[in-house]
Design a protein around this motif. Structure first.
Motif, short mmCIF file in Angstrom:
data_model
loop_
_atom_site.label_atom_id
_atom_site.label_comp_id
_atom_site.label_asym_id
_atom_site.label_seq_id
_atom_site.Cartn_x
_atom_site.Cartn_y
_atom_site.Cartn_z
N ASP A 158 -1.95 27.10 -12.38
CA ASP A 158 -0.44 26.99 -11.92
C ASP A 158 -0.53 26.52 -10.34
N TYR A 159 -0.94 25.38 -10.37
CA TYR A 159 -1.16 24.93 -8.94
C TYR A 159 0.39 23.95 -8.89
N ASN A 160 0.71 24.16 -7.18
CA ASN A 160 2.01 23.26 -6.90
C ASN A 160 1.59 22.38 -5.72
N VAL A 161 1.81 21.26 -6.16
CA VAL A 161 1.24 20.23 -5.30
C VAL A 161 2.18 19.20 -4.63
N THR A 162 2.23 19.03 -3.36
CA THR A 162 3.35 18.14 -2.74
C THR A 162 2.74 16.96 -2.45
N VAL A 163 3.21 15.74 -3.08
CA VAL A 163 3.03 14.26 -2.98
C VAL A 163 3.93 13.67 -2.14
N GLU A 164 3.35 13.04 -1.03
CA GLU A 164 4.42 11.94 -0.46
C GLU A 164 4.06 10.61 -0.50
N THR A 165 5.27 9.68 -0.87
CA THR A 165 4.98 8.35 -1.24
C THR A 165 5.58 7.59 -0.36
N LYS A 166 4.88 6.65 0.37
CA LYS A 166 5.33 5.49 1.36
C LYS A 166 6.03 4.69 0.52
N PRO A 167 7.37 3.91 1.17
CA PRO A 167 8.02 3.06 0.43
C PRO A 167 7.07 1.56 0.41
N ARG A 168 7.40 1.26 -0.89
CA ARG A 168 6.58 0.07 -1.04
C ARG A 168 7.52 -1.30 -0.52
N TYR A 169 8.82 -0.90 -0.46
CA TYR A 169 9.76 -1.87 -0.11
C TYR A 169 9.93 -3.11 -1.31
N VAL A 170 9.24 -2.89 -2.42
CA VAL A 170 9.36 -3.84 -3.45
C VAL A 170 9.57 -2.98 -4.60
N ASP A 171 10.55 -3.47 -5.48
CA ASP A 171 10.98 -2.58 -6.73
C ASP A 171 9.84 -3.16 -7.71
N LEU A 172 8.83 -2.16 -8.36
CA LEU A 172 7.61 -2.46 -9.08
C LEU A 172 8.16 -3.03 -10.63
N ASP A 173 9.37 -2.66 -10.85
CA ASP A 173 10.01 -3.09 -12.19
C ASP A 173 10.47 -4.54 -12.12
N ARG A 174 10.83 -5.06 -10.99
CA ARG A 174 11.31 -6.31 -10.94
C ARG A 174 10.29 -7.29 -10.48
N CYS A 175 9.40 -6.97 -9.47
CA CYS A 175 8.40 -8.06 -8.85
C CYS A 175 7.83 -8.63 -9.84
N THR A 176 7.63 -9.91 -9.87
CA THR A 176 6.70 -10.71 -10.96
C THR A 176 5.36 -11.27 -10.24
N ALA A 177 5.03 -10.87 -9.10
CA ALA A 177 3.85 -11.39 -8.48
C ALA A 177 3.90 -12.70 -8.36
N CYS A 178 4.99 -13.37 -8.30
CA CYS A 178 4.80 -14.86 -8.12
C CYS A 178 4.46 -15.29 -6.78
N GLY A 179 4.50 -14.39 -5.58
CA GLY A 179 3.63 -14.72 -4.38
C GLY A 179 4.66 -15.55 -3.47
N LEU A 180 5.82 -15.98 -3.69
CA LEU A 180 6.76 -16.82 -2.98
C LEU A 180 7.05 -16.10 -1.60
N CYS A 181 7.23 -14.72 -1.60
CA CYS A 181 7.54 -13.88 -0.41
C CYS A 181 6.44 -14.17 0.72
N THR A 182 5.29 -14.01 0.01
CA THR A 182 4.01 -14.02 0.83
C THR A 182 3.96 -15.56 1.66
N GLU A 183 4.20 -16.39 0.65
CA GLU A 183 4.39 -17.86 1.32
C GLU A 183 5.19 -18.03 2.47
N LYS A 184 6.67 -17.41 2.12
CA LYS A 184 7.53 -17.76 3.09
C LYS A 184 7.15 -16.59 4.48
N CYS A 185 6.87 -15.38 4.40
CA CYS A 185 6.48 -14.55 5.40
C CYS A 185 6.09 -14.97 6.63
N PRO A 186 6.57 -15.02 7.84
CA PRO A 186 6.24 -15.44 9.19
C PRO A 186 5.25 -14.67 9.73
#
Lengths: 287, 768, 176
Positions: free
Chosen positions: B225-253
């Motif tokens: 009967d453990y109760n655990v608190t988990v903190e998740t940092k924002p990824r700022y990218v929607d996992l369901d949508r990202c296709t890992a095409c890499g365009l963002c990385t290419e354009k990021c300054p």
């Protein structure tokens, strides 16, 4: 005035390395440190470690007691002496047996009271930690714009357990001071190498070889000069440079300064009062 | 009341060599209320049978004392034995091994102390009452912390057994350090090829719920009967949508050092963690992003064809309910900057950095080069034990360095047939099956094995690395010039492992690795039931050993969660309504809200720390497993046995464990010190602290868990308050306050326990 | 005959001396040499290795096994410059330099003659309190400069020189 300290020059500085002593006396009052001469001093005992450690500790302890009589903290510009005094202070604090033995002898034979709770400073921590790089920087009127290698000397930085003025592996306080007075400096691999001085007692040739190698390294690394904080080292690095050169078959001409001489030059003190005429290495080339 | 049986264990000669068991037997046999027996090994089957037979033959015996080893060691064994005939709480253990025979050498003195300890236990057990049990529902979900090879393997094992697993990983991808390695010993197969299928299996498993960029920040409850608190940092990218095409990385300054590649190359503020990462999606490094920090840019958001970038994501907290927890938070490399290893030179690298260069998809495309200028190294030197086996850094051996350096030396030979390869070592450690054979293969590869280690790494004025080393084998003092120096850098517990020790209240060693319940026989269990430690969080170890751990822990979890209901002991507080004035002090003291408004104890919430007892002015509340009467009777017994005793109250965890470790490490201390175990020092009232003085004790010591590490939130602070108060009272009475001491101590610190006891005894000797 | 024997000179380990060494090291706060695991890092960094072939690790090995006399009477320990690198960097916190100081002390106590300039240093301290008296130094133009000429004050000296000497001579006969 920020500090008043008992001034303990030790054997080598008071017997021949006058340039170090002169520059200390010339520079420190200006930076807020008043030096009080001690009358009842002697050798610190460090040269006798190999002969008799009890004598060594007695001699260190008695000089501490002499300064404590004045109620002052202590300034020991010799690295060898500084280590011996600090180490003895620690050892007497950590061993009841030793403390009783030494304290009793001090009292019975010389009437000295030993407490062992004073602070003991060396040139490096006095300039860097007590006076502070900023205060030195403020006073600079005549920056020394040379490339200057730093030589701490073994005992300024080792061994850590004894509590030293700077870190054993990557000391940086001398460098910070050099930069504050306008100099350029960088780390070089031989920085921590021994100058050979302690070997003069038993192995002169080897001692001079080490001196020569150290100076050659400084030269090969493209420095204009070498800064030191130890009279034992000065005796060889500055005083025996020619001999060291011939021992290793090299022509050596590295200007060697005591750190306090360089600070003195930078804050505009008269070169004569800094003992610069007594340096045997070619310091004139730069001044 | 019936008679009391006293069982004396010889423990071979562990106890009997120092404690005169026969003499004790004779002494205690004088008391007609006691039935006294001794045995060579009480914990053995024969020993347990003797206990059962004694209870059968002496029907008037209704309680017993077992004088043997630490209850930390065998309490459960004896509890299960006693349970067959009596209530499980009708016995008391007297620790005459760790707290007596192992820390004293004088036989007479040790025997006297053993007598006093046992006398305390006999007195105490007279006040024992049966303690009941209660059935509680068991949550059969499992939390695995850390998704390296150990955590992933444990998750899969558990998921395959049908458990729902939450797998929490603080990085943006699962996989851990193994994804960074080139090849692995002793099979020399490609590391990513081994680990990648496992990562994908984890991702695809219907019973595994993956939480990346997440950390455990809080824990409450108990096994099942453990109760655990988990903190998740924002990824700022929607996992369901990202296709890992890499365009963002290419354009990021924004260009930043690539931490995954240990800074050997650069990446962008938004990037995919690495080739083959899971989840295979981009994420934004918060600290580097212009949009997040300065509100400008946002180019990635504009260029993303899948509309996956989402700057509105926020840090989230989530509560998980689980029955068991597996900690697999791993290791990191020790920082050797500011040491003699000249870490500042770019061509002095760590073993892990070399691995990155070996990997074909790594920062150099699989080419091993000198990082300073990209040239091919002609001489490569391995330096072993960099920071390991070194009391100034890590005293332990890092276990895997000999093997991985041998492996890397072999790989270097294959890559550079003409290169000079050196290895400086103290001894080569290749124990066990296959490893020496592996080392033998490497010896055929023309590697200069130098038996010695350098004092300092240096470079020449033109930047070439060298060092001097004395080789004990050739008796030569050699200068070794190298293009590339590879340090076998010591492993240490990762930051995450160190944090989990605090958050989960896990015990750890002076080396900061998590400590198992028992090094030999419970290697993945911890002192907290239902929490298991695996892989390199427990100590430096190989991939094989980490996987073995993971399997073991999965099995342990399956055992402990096999039923939907568990039976737990009612070692909780209980209120006497006739005495209770409802003053509220106990409710104020309780950190678990276990006392209701109508002054009843909620058994499921109560942790049994006893802090409530310490504040009750009416003696109306007691904890069943350590009543006031029991505590005082034990102190009386000890002082009866040895009037010159110092009573050392310890917490059940850190304090008692430290005393045990002093025992297992054979650290002698004065025999006047006698330990009295409490669940938590918060249990002590001012009167409890002063009681031994009233009865003539020479002194009282309180060994508390360090503040912030109290297992019951703030018991240490509560006890310190009472200690201060007790000091005042002593002072008023003209008693020397130095006879009362408060010591904060950590489990591994047997030395501190020894030192504290010695100082106390020394002081008492001085004032006499 | 039991135990170890050095077959080169048939010598045996000296357990009592070893115990005394360990005791004296403890007085100085230095750890028992038994922890040394012979990695030879001390020798690799020794300032007197290349020129004078000092091998601190082998001094430690001899001391650990109890072959003390040989080490105590060897010239090589006098090559130690006392740079403290071995002590600073020892992974087991051993101190070869302190071990050698004690061995040299014992050699002197046992009546061994002082090598090099040690006799002069010792004489200097016993008579004046310092290893050397202030001299007139020459500058580059061969002009002589004394403390006085430079305006430096007289340096301090032991006021009670008899007491000072008596303390030192008492200590010379005492065990650490």
């Amino acid at each position: 005035m920020i500090r008043k300290l008992g001034f303990y020059p030790g054997c080598v500085m008071s017997a021949e390395q006058y340039a170090y002593e002169m520059s200390i006396r010339e520079v420190l009052p200006d930076l807020g440190v008043e030096l009080v001469d001690l009358e009842n001093t002697s050798c610190c005992g460090a040269p006798l470690r190999s002969v008799n450690l009890l004598m060594q500790m007695y001699l260190s302890a008695r000089n501490i007691a002499v300064c404590e009589e004045k109620g002052l903290d202590m300034f020991v510009p010799c690295a060898l002496g500084h280590l011996s005094l600090v180490e003895t202070k620690n050892r007497l604090n950590n061993s009841k047996e030793l403390r009783e033995k030494i304290v009793k002898k001090l009292k019975e034979n010389e009437g000295l009271e030993y407490r062992g709770d004073l602070e003991i400073y060396h040139t490096v921590d006095l300039l860097h930690d007590v006076i502070g790089v900023e205060r030195i920087k403020e006073k600079v009127s005549n920056p020394v714009k040379w490339k200057i290698a730093c030589h701490y000397g073994c005992h300024t930085i080792r061994y850590t357990e004894a509590g030293r003025p700077d870190a054993a592996e990557h000391p940086s306080k001398m460098e910070e001071i050099i930069k504050a007075i306008g100099g350029e400096t960088w780390n070089y691999s031989e920085k921590l190498n021994c100058c050979g001085a302690p070997l003069m007692v038993t192995h002169k040739e080897a001692a001079l070889t080490k001196t020569g190698e150290k100076l050659k390294a400084v030269k090969d690394r493209g420095f204009d000069a070498l800064a030191i904080v130890c009279p034992y080292g000065g005796r060889l690095l500055d005083g025996k440079q020619e001999k060291a050169g011939s021992t290793i078959g090299e022509k050596l001409d590295v200007p060697v300064f005591y750190l306090t001489q360089l600070v003195g030059l930078a804050v505009g003190r008269n070169p004569d009062r800094l003992g610069l005429n007594l340096n045997l290495s070619p310091v004139d080339r730069l001044i | 009341m019936g008679k009391t049986a006293v069982f004396l264990c010889h423990c071979g000669d562990n106890i009997a060599a120092t404690v005169d068991i026969e003499k004790l037997k004779k002494e205690f046999s004088k008391d007609k209320n006691l039935v006294v027996k001794n045995h060579m090994f009480l914990c053995s089957e024969a020993g347990q049978q003797m206990i059962l037979d004694t209870l059968d033959k002496n029907k008037d015996v209704d309680r017993l004392v077992i004088a043997s080893c630490s209850p930390k060691h065998h309490w459960n064994i004896f509890k299960d034995c006693v349970k067959q005939k009596l209530n499980a709480y009708m016995f008391e253990m007297a620790n005459i091994r760790e707290h007596c025979s192992w820390v004293h050498s004088d036989r007479e003195e040790a025997t006297k102390k053993a007598y006093s300890i046992i006398k305390g236990a006999i007195n105490k057990v007279q006040h024992h009452e049966p303690i009941g049990t209660v059935d509680v529902p068991v949550n059969r979900d499992v939390l695995v912390i850390g998704a390296g090879i150990a955590g992933m393997h444990a998750s899969l094992e558990l998921a395959d057994k049908g458990f729902h697993v939450y797998l929490v990983e603080k990085e943006a991808s699962i996989g851990g350090n193994m994804t960074k390695l080139g090849r692995t010993f002793p099979t020399d197969d490609c590391s990513m090829c081994t680990v990648s299928p496992i990562m994908n299996e984890v991702k695809a498993h219907p019973n595994i719920e993956l939480l990346t960029l997440s950390e455990v920040v809080g824990l409450s409850g108990r096994v099942g009967d453990y109760n655990v608190t988990v903190e998740t940092k924002p990824r700022y990218v929607d996992l369901d949508r990202c296709t890992a095409c890499g365009l963002c990385t290419e354009k990021c300054p924004v260009s930043i050092p690539n931490n995954y590649n240990l800074g050997l190359d650069k990446t962008k503020a938004i990037h995919i963690p690495f080739d083959g990462s899971v989840p295979n999606a981009a994420f934004i490094e918060e600290e580097a992003c212009l949009k997040i920090n300065k509100g400008v840019c946002g180019i990635c958001e504009k260029v993303c064809p899948a509309d996956a970038v989402d700057f509105n994501q926020k840090k989230e907290r989530r509560e998980l309910k689980v029955g068991a927890i597996v900690v697999a938070t791993g290791y990191q490399q020790t920082d050797l900057s500011n040491t003699e290893y000249y870490y500042e030179h770019p061509d002095v690298i760590t073993g892990l950095e070399l691995e990155r260069m070996i990997v074909p998809s790594g920062p150099t495309g699989g080419k091993v080069v000198c990082p300073s200028d990209g040239r091919e190294p002609k001489t490569i030197t391995f330096i072993q034990c960099a920071g390991s086996r070194d009391k100034r850094h890590k005293e332990y051996c890092s276990n895997i360095c000999c093997m991985y350096s041998i492996k890397n030396a072999k790989i270097m030979r294959a890559k550079f047939p003409d290169a000079t390869i050196n290895m400086c070592y103290i001894d080569i450690r290749a124990p066990g099956r296959r490893n020496e054979e592996y080392y033998a293969l490497a010896r055929e590869k023309n590697i200069n094995m130098i038996m010695g280690r350098p004092s300092q790494i240096m470079d020449t004025p033109d930047g070439r690395l060298f060092f001097d080393v004395f080789d004990k084998a050739t008796n030569k003092f050699m200068r070794v010039e190298s293009d590339l120096i590879v340090l076998a850098t010591a492993l240490e517990p990762s930051e995450g492992t160190k944090r989990m020790a605090k958050v989960l209240h896990l015990q750890y060693g002076l080396d900061k690795f998590l400590s198992p319940l028992h090094v030999k026989i419970a290697p993945v269990d911890t002192t907290t039931e239902g929490i298991y430690i695996i892989g390199t969080a427990e100590g430096p170890k190989s991939i094989q050993d980490s996987i073995t751990d993971a399997g073991a822990a999965a099995s342990r979890v399956a055992t402990i969660l096999k039923d939907d209901v568990a039976t737990v002991d009612l070692t909780t507080a209980v209120i006497d309504p006739d005495k209770c004035t409802r003053c509220g002090l106990c409710r104020e003291a309780c950190r678990y809200g276990a006392i209701t408004e109508s002054y009843e104890v909620v058994d499921m919430a109560c942790k049994g720390c006893g802090k409530c007892v310490s504040v009750c002015p009416e003696d109306a509340i007691e904890i069943r497993h350590l009543t006031k009467a029991q505590l005082r009777a034990q102190v009386d017994g000890i002082l009866e046995g040895d009037p010159d005793s110092v009573i050392a109250y310890t917490t059940e965890t850190c304090g008692y464990n430290a005393a045990d470790i002093a025992g297992t490490s054979r650290m002698e201390y004065p025999s006047m010190v006698k330990v009295v175990k409490l669940p938590c020092v918060g249990r002590l009232s001012v009167e409890d602290i002063l009681y031994p003085f009233e009865k003539g004790a020479k002194g009282v010591m309180i060994f508390a868990c360090p503040k912030g590490l109290c297992h019951y939130v703030d018991g240490t602070e509560a006890a310190e308050e009472k200690y201060m108060k007790a000091r005042e009272i002593l002072e008023e009475k003209g008693v020397d306050v130095n006879r009362l001491r408060f010591v904060e101590i950590l489990t591994p610190d047997g030395q501190k326990f020894q030192r504290s006891c010695r100082e106390m005894a020394e002081y008492l000797k001085g004032v006499q | 005959m039991m135990g170890l024997t050095d077959l080169f000179n048939m010598s045996k380990p000296e357990g009592d001396k070893q115990k005394e060494l360990i005791r004296q090291l403890a007085v100085l706060g230095v750890k028992n040499p038994s922890l040394c695991f012979q990695c030879a890092k001390c020798t690799s960094g020794c300032e007197a290795m290349k020129l004078l072939e000092l091998q601190p690790h082998s001094v430690m090995a001899s001391v650990k096994t109890g072959f003390l006399d040989e080490m105590m009477n060897s010239d090589v320990i006098w090559a130690c410059v006392g740079c403290f690198k071995c002590k600073e960097r020892c992974p087991q916190e051993m101190s070869p330099v302190d071990v050698m100081f004690i061995l040299k002390n014992w050699y002197v106590m046992s009546g061994g003659s002082l090598p090099g300039d040690y006799q002069n240093l010792l004489q200097g301290i016993l008579s004046t309190g310092y290893i050397q008296e202030p001299v007139e130094v020459l500058d580059k133009d061969n002009k002589g400069w004394s403390r006085e000429k430079l305006g430096l004050p007289k340096r301090g000296h032991p006021k009670n020189i008899n007491g000072f000497m008596s303390a030192l001579s008492q200590l010379a006969a005492e065990k650490l």
